[in-house]
Design a protein around this motif. Sequence first.
Motif, PDB file in Angstrom:
ATOM      1  N   GLN A   1       4.770   0.932   9.563  1.00 34.53           N
ATOM      2  CA  GLN A   1       4.545   0.391  10.902  1.00 34.53           C
ATOM      3  C   GLN A   1       5.320   1.168  11.967  1.00 34.53           C
ATOM      4  N   ASN A   2       6.143   2.141  11.543  1.00 34.63           N
ATOM      5  CA  ASN A   2       6.913   2.971  12.475  1.00 34.63           C
ATOM      6  C   ASN A   2       6.468   4.430  12.456  1.00 34.63           C
ATOM      7  N   GLN A   3       5.274   4.667  11.963  1.00 31.57           N
ATOM      8  CA  GLN A   3       4.807   6.056  11.814  1.00 31.57           C
ATOM      9  C   GLN A   3       4.703   6.754  13.169  1.00 31.57           C
ATOM     10  N   GLN A   4       5.164   8.009  13.191  1.00 26.81           N
ATOM     11  CA  GLN A   4       5.095   8.832  14.394  1.00 26.81           C
ATOM     12  C   GLN A   4       4.322  10.103  14.082  1.00 26.81           C
ATOM     13  N   GLU A   5       3.396  10.424  14.926  1.00 26.51           N
ATOM     14  CA  GLU A   5       2.549  11.599  14.711  1.00 26.51           C
ATOM     15  C   GLU A   5       3.418  12.863  14.720  1.00 26.51           C
ATOM     16  N   GLY A   6       3.192  13.700  13.719  1.00 26.49           N
ATOM     17  CA  GLY A   6       3.912  14.969  13.640  1.00 26.49           C
ATOM     18  C   GLY A   6       5.284  14.874  13.012  1.00 26.49           C
TER      19      GLY A   6
ATOM     20  N   CYS B   1       8.478   0.880   2.491  1.00 21.98           N
ATOM     21  CA  CYS B   1       7.216   1.546   2.847  1.00 21.98           C
ATOM     22  C   CYS B   1       6.710   1.087   4.215  1.00 21.98           C
ATOM     23  N   TYR B   2       7.174  -0.075   4.673  1.00 20.74           N
ATOM     24  CA  TYR B   2       6.749  -0.569   5.985  1.00 20.74           C
ATOM     25  C   TYR B   2       7.536   0.061   7.125  1.00 20.74           C
ATOM     26  N   ASN B   3       8.536   0.896   6.793  1.00 19.97           N
ATOM     27  CA  ASN B   3       9.365   1.501   7.836  1.00 19.97           C
ATOM     28  C   ASN B   3       9.541   3.011   7.701  1.00 19.97           C
TER      29      ASN B   3
ATOM     30  N   VAL C   1       9.000   8.171  -6.233  1.00 20.60           N
ATOM     31  CA  VAL C   1       8.683   8.452  -4.834  1.00 20.60           C
ATOM     32  C   VAL C   1       7.505   7.584  -4.414  1.00 20.60           C
ATOM     33  N   LEU C   2       7.683   6.865  -3.313  1.00 21.08           N
ATOM     34  CA  LEU C   2       6.622   6.034  -2.745  1.00 21.08           C
ATOM     35  C   LEU C   2       6.148   6.694  -1.454  1.00 21.08           C
ATOM     36  N   TYR C   3       4.886   7.081  -1.411  1.00 19.98           N
ATOM     37  CA  TYR C   3       4.293   7.671  -0.215  1.00 19.98           C
ATOM     38  C   TYR C   3       3.543   6.556   0.518  1.00 19.98           C
ATOM     39  N   SER C   4       4.125   6.113   1.602  1.00 22.05           N
ATOM     40  CA  SER C   4       3.639   4.914   2.275  1.00 22.05           C
ATOM     41  C   SER C   4       2.253   5.101   2.888  1.00 22.05           C
ATOM     42  N   GLN C   5       1.480   4.032   2.833  1.00 22.82           N
ATOM     43  CA  GLN C   5       0.197   3.947   3.522  1.00 22.82           C
ATOM     44  C   GLN C   5       0.200   2.754   4.486  1.00 22.82           C
TER      45      GLN C   5
ATOM     46  N   PRO D   1       0.818  -1.223   0.000  1.00 15.42           N
ATOM     47  CA  PRO D   1       0.000   0.000   0.000  1.00 15.42           C
ATOM     48  C   PRO D   1       0.851   1.272   0.000  1.00 15.42           C
ATOM     49  N   CYS D   2       0.757   2.025  -1.076  1.00 17.49           N
ATOM     50  CA  CYS D   2       1.472   3.302  -1.170  1.00 17.49           C
ATOM     51  C   CYS D   2       0.935   4.086  -2.366  1.00 17.49           C
ATOM     52  N   ARG D   3       1.198   5.378  -2.328  1.00 14.91           N
ATOM     53  CA  ARG D   3       0.906   6.251  -3.468  1.00 14.91           C
ATOM     54  C   ARG D   3       2.225   6.496  -4.196  1.00 14.91           C
ATOM     55  N   VAL D   4       2.194   6.461  -5.526  1.00 12.92           N
ATOM     56  CA  VAL D   4       3.433   6.439  -6.291  1.00 12.92           C
ATOM     57  C   VAL D   4       3.504   7.600  -7.280  1.00 12.92           C
ATOM     58  N   GLU D   5       4.680   8.221  -7.353  1.00 17.07           N
ATOM     59  CA  GLU D   5       4.990   9.214  -8.383  1.00 17.07           C
ATOM     60  C   GLU D   5       6.257   8.775  -9.109  1.00 17.07           C
TER      61      GLU D   5
END
Length: 387
Positions: A310-315, A336-338, A303-307, A266-270
């Motif tokens: 699993q390490n996402q941090q708010e802000g 994308c998982y990191n 560019v892969l914009y991850s969706q 899962p990611c958005r791609v450019e």
Amino acid sequence: MEKWKKILKYPLIWLFALFIFGFALWDILTPSREFSEMENRMLQQSPPFSLKSLMAKGEQAYTRKYEKYINDQFVLRDGWITLKSYGESALGKIENNNVAFGKDGYLFEKVFSVDEENLSANLKYMEEFLDKYPDLPVTFSVIPNAYTVLTEKLPAGFAAVSVDQNQRIGELYSRLEGKSSHLKLLELSPVLLEHQEEYIYYRTDHHWTTYGAYLAYGEYVRSLGLEPVPWGELEPHEVEGFYGSFDAKAKKAGTLPDVITWFDIPCRVEVNQQPVDFLHDLSRFEVRDKYSGLMHGNQALTVLYSQCNQNQQEGKTSRVLVVKDSYGNSFAPYLCYNFDEVYVVDLRYLGKMSAVLTDMDLAFDDVLILYNFMNFTTDTNIPKLRY
């Protein structure tokens, strides 16, 4: 009239001369190709002439490039390669076109030497890159090619005459060690050797498989203090009937095809600043070079914009930049998982490195420079790191 009669007594000579002239004219008038789908590589283009390039030595020399240009652009090149390959295979040869026939259907490129001049230059460019960005966290990793890892599949005597990549990679790391306090040198041979009985390199192609790339991904993210996504959580899709670059050269009768595994991460791609609908180009899985379907093949900037980080941090937006050859196309999507954003650069198509590191005004958690050994020793685009 008598003169023409004498000439016409030798029709075979005239036919031969006509054939040579016609073939030469056909060769001249045929437009140059940029890419060989059969060989899965970029073809040499007509090099620009200058006195400097004429006097240069090694891979940068005008004469060397022009010789490659003539060989790469010869009319009906693919047909001649195929004809030669099938002929030599029919004679029972155990190698063809510098490709040796290993065990269990594996094909291996024969590597007897290294372009020492180009390799030394590329290491110098790496040092200059580290000097230019002294505070940039950088990981450098050289991927061993298949024959270095799949030792049990090699034909008899192959290892004894081939370049010892493990030794040479160690030498590369030794030269760069300590050049920057922010540089990490990541060894991949140990984890690949640990899994050498598994399907980690294609039989008919020079790339590693998506599982081989996954093993390297795991080593990389662990070196950053992160955990890889478990392999068992990924849902595989398979593309059968893949015959790669080694098969194109060797044309060995009865060659077993490979299977490409891909994942819908899962990611958005450019791609080159243009949005695309999907991570991979599924239409490319229908052509001969099926590997080029992974992550839309080699592009200047993807560019892969991850969706699924699993390490996402708010802000906080975490970013990684991967500078790679084609091995990276099966490696980068796992990141994308990191990371929130994964920037992927191929220097063969990118004008200069500063276009990403400076002009885009982005902060990167790490820059991974990832090349397979043979490509790092021969690539002439490494100088772009400095610009």
